[in-house]
Design a protein around this motif. Structure first.
Motif, PDB file in Angstrom:
ATOM      1  N   GLN A  37      27.527 -67.635 -70.698  1.00 21.84           N
ATOM      2  CA  GLN A  37      26.077 -67.745 -70.567  1.00 21.84           C
ATOM      3  C   GLN A  37      25.673 -68.859 -69.617  1.00 21.84           C
ATOM      4  O   GLN A  37      24.731 -68.720 -68.841  1.00 21.84           O
ATOM      5  CB  GLN A  37      25.454 -67.985 -71.948  1.00 21.84           C
ATOM      6  N   ASP A  38      26.372 -69.972 -69.670  1.00 24.52           N
ATOM      7  CA  ASP A  38      26.035 -71.150 -68.864  1.00 24.52           C
ATOM      8  C   ASP A  38      26.532 -70.959 -67.431  1.00 24.52           C
ATOM      9  O   ASP A  38      27.736 -70.827 -67.205  1.00 24.52           O
ATOM     10  CB  ASP A  38      26.684 -72.390 -69.479  1.00 24.52           C
ATOM     11  N   PRO A  39      25.617 -70.962 -66.436  1.00 27.95           N
ATOM     12  CA  PRO A  39      26.044 -70.801 -65.041  1.00 27.95           C
ATOM     13  C   PRO A  39      27.022 -71.869 -64.559  1.00 27.95           C
ATOM     14  O   PRO A  39      27.728 -71.666 -63.572  1.00 27.95           O
ATOM     15  CB  PRO A  39      24.723 -70.876 -64.258  1.00 27.95           C
ATOM     16  N   LYS A  40      27.069 -73.012 -65.243  1.00 25.12           N
ATOM     17  CA  LYS A  40      27.958 -74.093 -64.814  1.00 25.12           C
ATOM     18  C   LYS A  40      29.405 -73.836 -65.204  1.00 25.12           C
ATOM     19  O   LYS A  40      30.313 -74.474 -64.682  1.00 25.12           O
ATOM     20  CB  LYS A  40      27.483 -75.432 -65.400  1.00 25.12           C
ATOM     21  N   LEU A  41      29.630 -72.929 -66.135  1.00 23.02           N
ATOM     22  CA  LEU A  41      30.993 -72.629 -66.558  1.00 23.02           C
ATOM     23  C   LEU A  41      31.618 -71.575 -65.646  1.00 23.02           C
ATOM     24  O   LEU A  41      30.944 -70.683 -65.161  1.00 23.02           O
ATOM     25  CB  LEU A  41      31.000 -72.122 -68.000  1.00 23.02           C
ATOM     26  N   GLY A  42      32.899 -71.707 -65.417  1.00 25.29           N
ATOM     27  CA  GLY A  42      33.607 -70.684 -64.648  1.00 25.29           C
ATOM     28  C   GLY A  42      33.680 -70.929 -63.158  1.00 25.29           C
ATOM     29  O   GLY A  42      34.302 -70.152 -62.430  1.00 25.29           O
ATOM     30  N   THR A  43      33.029 -72.005 -62.665  1.00 20.13           N
ATOM     31  CA  THR A  43      33.095 -72.328 -61.239  1.00 20.13           C
ATOM     32  C   THR A  43      33.447 -73.801 -61.060  1.00 20.13           C
ATOM     33  O   THR A  43      33.201 -74.612 -61.951  1.00 20.13           O
ATOM     34  CB  THR A  43      31.748 -72.057 -60.526  1.00 20.13           C
ATOM     35  N   ALA A  44      34.012 -74.134 -59.902  1.00 23.51           N
ATOM     36  CA  ALA A  44      34.334 -75.526 -59.570  1.00 23.51           C
ATOM     37  C   ALA A  44      33.208 -76.084 -58.698  1.00 23.51           C
ATOM     38  O   ALA A  44      33.028 -75.631 -57.562  1.00 23.51           O
ATOM     39  CB  ALA A  44      35.658 -75.598 -58.830  1.00 23.51           C
ATOM     40  N   PRO A  45      32.411 -77.026 -59.191  1.00 22.83           N
ATOM     41  CA  PRO A  45      31.185 -77.442 -58.497  1.00 22.83           C
ATOM     42  C   PRO A  45      31.395 -78.089 -57.131  1.00 22.83           C
ATOM     43  O   PRO A  45      30.534 -77.967 -56.255  1.00 22.83           O
ATOM     44  CB  PRO A  45      30.546 -78.429 -59.476  1.00 22.83           C
ATOM     45  N   ARG A  46      32.526 -78.759 -56.910  1.00 26.11           N
ATOM     46  CA  ARG A  46      32.748 -79.444 -55.636  1.00 26.11           C
ATOM     47  C   ARG A  46      33.399 -78.546 -54.594  1.00 26.11           C
ATOM     48  O   ARG A  46      33.492 -78.933 -53.422  1.00 26.11           O
ATOM     49  CB  ARG A  46      33.592 -80.701 -55.858  1.00 26.11           C
ATOM     50  N   MET A  47      33.841 -77.375 -55.022  1.00 28.80           N
ATOM     51  CA  MET A  47      34.420 -76.425 -54.084  1.00 28.80           C
ATOM     52  C   MET A  47      33.333 -75.502 -53.563  1.00 28.80           C
ATOM     53  O   MET A  47      32.333 -75.241 -54.243  1.00 28.80           O
ATOM     54  CB  MET A  47      35.524 -75.616 -54.761  1.00 28.80           C
ATOM     55  N   THR A  48      33.515 -74.999 -52.360  1.00 33.27           N
ATOM     56  CA  THR A  48      32.527 -74.096 -51.780  1.00 33.27           C
ATOM     57  C   THR A  48      32.587 -72.730 -52.465  1.00 33.27           C
ATOM     58  O   THR A  48      33.518 -72.423 -53.208  1.00 33.27           O
ATOM     59  CB  THR A  48      32.764 -73.907 -50.276  1.00 33.27           C
ATOM     60  N   VAL A  49      31.594 -71.913 -52.164  1.00 30.13           N
ATOM     61  CA  VAL A  49      31.562 -70.549 -52.688  1.00 30.13           C
ATOM     62  C   VAL A  49      32.835 -69.808 -52.284  1.00 30.13           C
ATOM     63  O   VAL A  49      33.491 -69.170 -53.108  1.00 30.13           O
ATOM     64  CB  VAL A  49      30.314 -69.807 -52.180  1.00 30.13           C
ATOM     65  N   ALA A  50      33.197 -69.904 -51.003  1.00 25.80           N
ATOM     66  CA  ALA A  50      34.391 -69.207 -50.517  1.00 25.80           C
ATOM     67  C   ALA A  50      35.651 -69.728 -51.191  1.00 25.80           C
ATOM     68  O   ALA A  50      36.556 -68.949 -51.536  1.00 25.80           O
ATOM     69  CB  ALA A  50      34.500 -69.352 -48.998  1.00 25.80           C
TER      70      ALA A  50
END
Length: 273
Positions: free
Chosen positions: A109-122
């Motif tokens: 549910q939380d958009p912050k989970l599942g991604t690495a914030p300091r890495m780019t989208v690519a």
């Protein structure tokens, strides 16, 4: 819709699944909190569920019904205290969350989970392409994937394709959740778990993501379970709908029977719980 009718529906073998081999099975699964105390409680209580390849199952239930616990047991975040979890007929009950990434992906549910914030989208998309694989010290080869990632991101209809070189932490909530979804489906997992993945978004952004979600599941023939509190989404999307109550599946309907359900019928069903 009474309990007897629901149990009968849940036990009926539909003609369209009779010849299929199950992808995932939960057999008599129970989970216990505060074990061996006066407050011992079963969250899942002898739950049975059979998921067939190509199922898109919307999951409904009131707070505390066991929806997130169900996903945690499937995902390996939580061990079943009783019963078994089978993948292609073989037990995976003892497999860890990391081991299950070879066949499973999850969006929270939380958009912050599942991604690495300091890495780019690519960079996040490239990382997702390695899900479940052994990694060594090899060149990452990001540049050769950029056209592919741009095409992929354009399907989200939120300008994400123009932010491939942007740090993920700088994205809007909707874009970040769209990226989480793309990362989850990038390697076409055998099983996709969507844990209220549109709940934190505004109505317009939520609808955009649901449309993109449905399109991708259909295009890649993914097998998916999606928890939602939106009755309209539960009715509109998927070929199958289940309702959890007190740790059991009390309603399970698919195909034409699901298509004939109305919002009022589902709402009344919840009032009876």
């Amino acid at each position: 819709m009474n309990a007897t009718t629901n149990e009968t529906t849940n036990e009926t073998v539909n003609a369209d699944t009779a010849t299929k081999t199950p992808l995932l099975e939960l057999k008599d699964v129970s989970t216990v909190v505060n074990a061996h105390t006066a407050n011992e409680t079963k969250i899942l209580n002898g739950l049975n569920l059979t998921v067939y390849p190509g199922d898109f199952i919307t999951v409904l239930g009131s707070n505390g019904a066991g929806k997130s616990t169900l996903f945690n047991v499937i995902g390996g975040n939580l061990n079943a205290d009783e019963g078994d979890v089978l993948l292609h007929g073989k037990s995976i009950k003892r497999e860890s969350e990391e081991q299950r990434t070879r066949f499973l992906a999850r969006v929270f549910q939380d958009p912050k989970l599942g991604t690495a914030p300091r890495m780019t989208v690519a960079e996040n998309l490239l990382l997702a392409s390695k899900r479940g694989q052994r990694r060594g010290l090899v060149p990452r080869g990001l540049r050769k994937h950029l056209d592919e990632y741009k095409t992929m991101a354009s399907t989200m209809n939120n300008n994400l394709e123009n932010r491939l070189n942007t740090a993920t932490g700088s994205l809007s909530g909707g874009q970040r959740q769209a990226l989480s979804f793309l990362m989850a489906v990038e390697s076409k997992p055998e099983l996709l778990l969507l844990d209220e993945h549109t709940a934190a978004l505004d109505p317009k952004t939520s609808q955009q993501l649901m449309t993109a979600t449905n399109d991708r599941i259909a295009a890649d023939h993914l097998t998916c379970l999606m928890i939602t509190h939106r009755l309209e989404d539960a009715l509109k999307y998927g070929n199958r709908l289940i309702v959890l109550n007190a740790g059991k599946i009390t309603f399970d309907v698919r195909g034409e029977e699901k298509k004939q359900l109305t919002r009022e019928q589902l709402f009344n069903f919840f009032e009876d719980l």
